[in-house]
Design a protein around this motif. Structure first.
Motif, PDB file in Angstrom:
ATOM      1  N   UNK A   1       1.979   9.211  -6.361  1.00  0.00           N
ATOM      2  CA  UNK A   1       2.440  10.599  -6.234  1.00  0.00           C
ATOM      3  C   UNK A   1       3.497  10.909  -7.276  1.00  0.00           C
ATOM      4  N   UNK A   2       4.415   9.966  -7.509  1.00  0.00           N
ATOM      5  CA  UNK A   2       5.451  10.153  -8.528  1.00  0.00           C
ATOM      6  C   UNK A   2       4.828  10.293  -9.914  1.00  0.00           C
ATOM      7  N   UNK A   3       3.876   9.417 -10.225  1.00  0.00           N
ATOM      8  CA  UNK A   3       3.201   9.495 -11.519  1.00  0.00           C
ATOM      9  C   UNK A   3       2.450  10.791 -11.691  1.00  0.00           C
ATOM     10  N   UNK A   4       1.798  11.252 -10.617  1.00  0.00           N
ATOM     11  CA  UNK A   4       1.064  12.515 -10.676  1.00  0.00           C
ATOM     12  C   UNK A   4       2.007  13.677 -10.938  1.00  0.00           C
TER      13      UNK A   4
ATOM     14  N   UNK B   1      -2.082  -2.556  -8.871  1.00  0.00           N
ATOM     15  CA  UNK B   1      -1.405  -3.325  -7.824  1.00  0.00           C
ATOM     16  C   UNK B   1      -2.191  -3.231  -6.516  1.00  0.00           C
ATOM     17  N   UNK B   2      -2.615  -2.018  -6.186  1.00  0.00           N
ATOM     18  CA  UNK B   2      -3.381  -1.813  -4.962  1.00  0.00           C
ATOM     19  C   UNK B   2      -4.683  -2.600  -4.981  1.00  0.00           C
TER      20      UNK B   2
ATOM     21  N   UNK C   1       0.820  -1.207   0.000  1.00  0.00           N
ATOM     22  CA  UNK C   1       0.000   0.000   0.000  1.00  0.00           C
ATOM     23  C   UNK C   1       0.862   1.267   0.000  1.00  0.00           C
ATOM     24  N   UNK C   2       1.909   1.250   0.830  1.00  0.00           N
ATOM     25  CA  UNK C   2       2.802   2.407   0.903  1.00  0.00           C
ATOM     26  C   UNK C   2       3.521   2.609  -0.421  1.00  0.00           C
ATOM     27  N   UNK C   3       3.973   1.525  -1.038  1.00  0.00           N
ATOM     28  CA  UNK C   3       4.651   1.623  -2.330  1.00  0.00           C
ATOM     29  C   UNK C   3       3.709   2.181  -3.399  1.00  0.00           C
TER      30      UNK C   3
END
Length: 251
Positions: free
Chosen positions: A88-91, A242-243, A80-82
């Motif tokens: 956020x990186x993709x955004x 994944x989530x 979940x953390x990953x």
């Protein structure tokens, strides 16, 4: 924001029933978080980002729903953390344009705060209000009141009421926004949240994204960097897949 919340509160006033002080305070707090904090950050983000970028940044909301669900008792998973970090990186890639870095950072921070507060409000409503004997429409007015009380000081400090002059179209727009999407829309959303599992609630948060992007590009003619759009959206999509896969396995 204040007008929308007041209108939303008013349409549920006829259904208000007596509640004890503890329940009243909990619902006020939930409303302040889910609608007050969320709306202020959401509207402010338009100063730094385009509508389509904001729509795409809201894709991280399901991840926050999963995270808050874990905090409130569901099994913890590093996955979940990953997924949060990936989203956020993709955004960040999606919104990267030829504009000052400080504006992008401010926009992302505002939207992630918006997403986090809206997600927290959903989880709190599901855990603390969804189990109540009273129907949600009997309690929604208190939630909107909490949001109004949160937003009111910001409004008084930042708005010169003497300079406000609304046209008929603007008044009708406010009435529509306050009654339909804010009032009835969020009541239906929270009502649905009461009846589904957390992983499904997380997934449903992203069903609004395609329409948001479509409206921003087609109707408002906003331009999108196609390469950044595809790369960033792909990273967000992978994180969400994944989530969702992990949440389904855990449930």
């Amino acid at each position: 924001v204040l007008c929308r919340l007041i209108l939303a509160m008013m349409i549920f006033l006829p259904f208000v029933k007596k509640v004890n002080l503890r329940k009243f305070m909990i619902i006020l707090l939930i409303g302040a978080i889910q609608f007050g904090v969320m709306y202020l950050c959401f509207i402010k983000a338009f100063k730094y980002l385009q509508g389509c970028e904001i729509a795409l940044l809201t894709t991280t909301t399901p991840v926050f729903v999963a995270l808050w669900s874990i905090i409130f008792g569901e099994k913890f998973k590093l996955t979940y953390i990953l997924c949060i970090l990936m989203s956020v990186f993709g955004a960040g890639i999606v919104v990267w344009q030829n504009m000052p870095l400080t504006l992008i950072v401010k926009g992302i921070i505002l939207m992630e705060t918006c997403n986090c507060s809206f997600a927290l409000g959903q989880v709190l409503w599901k855990n603390y209000v969804g189990k109540e004997e009273q129907q949600s429409y009997q309690l929604m007015s208190f939630a909107y009141l909490g949001a109004v009380l949160f937003v009111l000081p910001f409004t008084c400090l930042n708005v010169d009421f003497q300079t406000i002059s609304l046209t008929k179209t603007q008044i009708l727009s406010l009435l529509y926004l306050g009654i339909i999407p804010t009032g009835i829309g969020f009541w239906l959303w929270n009502k649905g949240a009461e009846q589904v599992k957390s992983y499904l609630l997380a997934i449903m948060n992203n069903f609004k994204i395609p329409l948001g992007v479509l409206f921003a590009i087609v109707i408002f003619h906003e331009k999108v960097n196609l390469i950044n759009f595809l790369i960033g959206s792909s990273i967000i999509l992978i994180a969400i897949l994944i989530l969702n896969h992990q949440l389904k396995r855990d449930n």
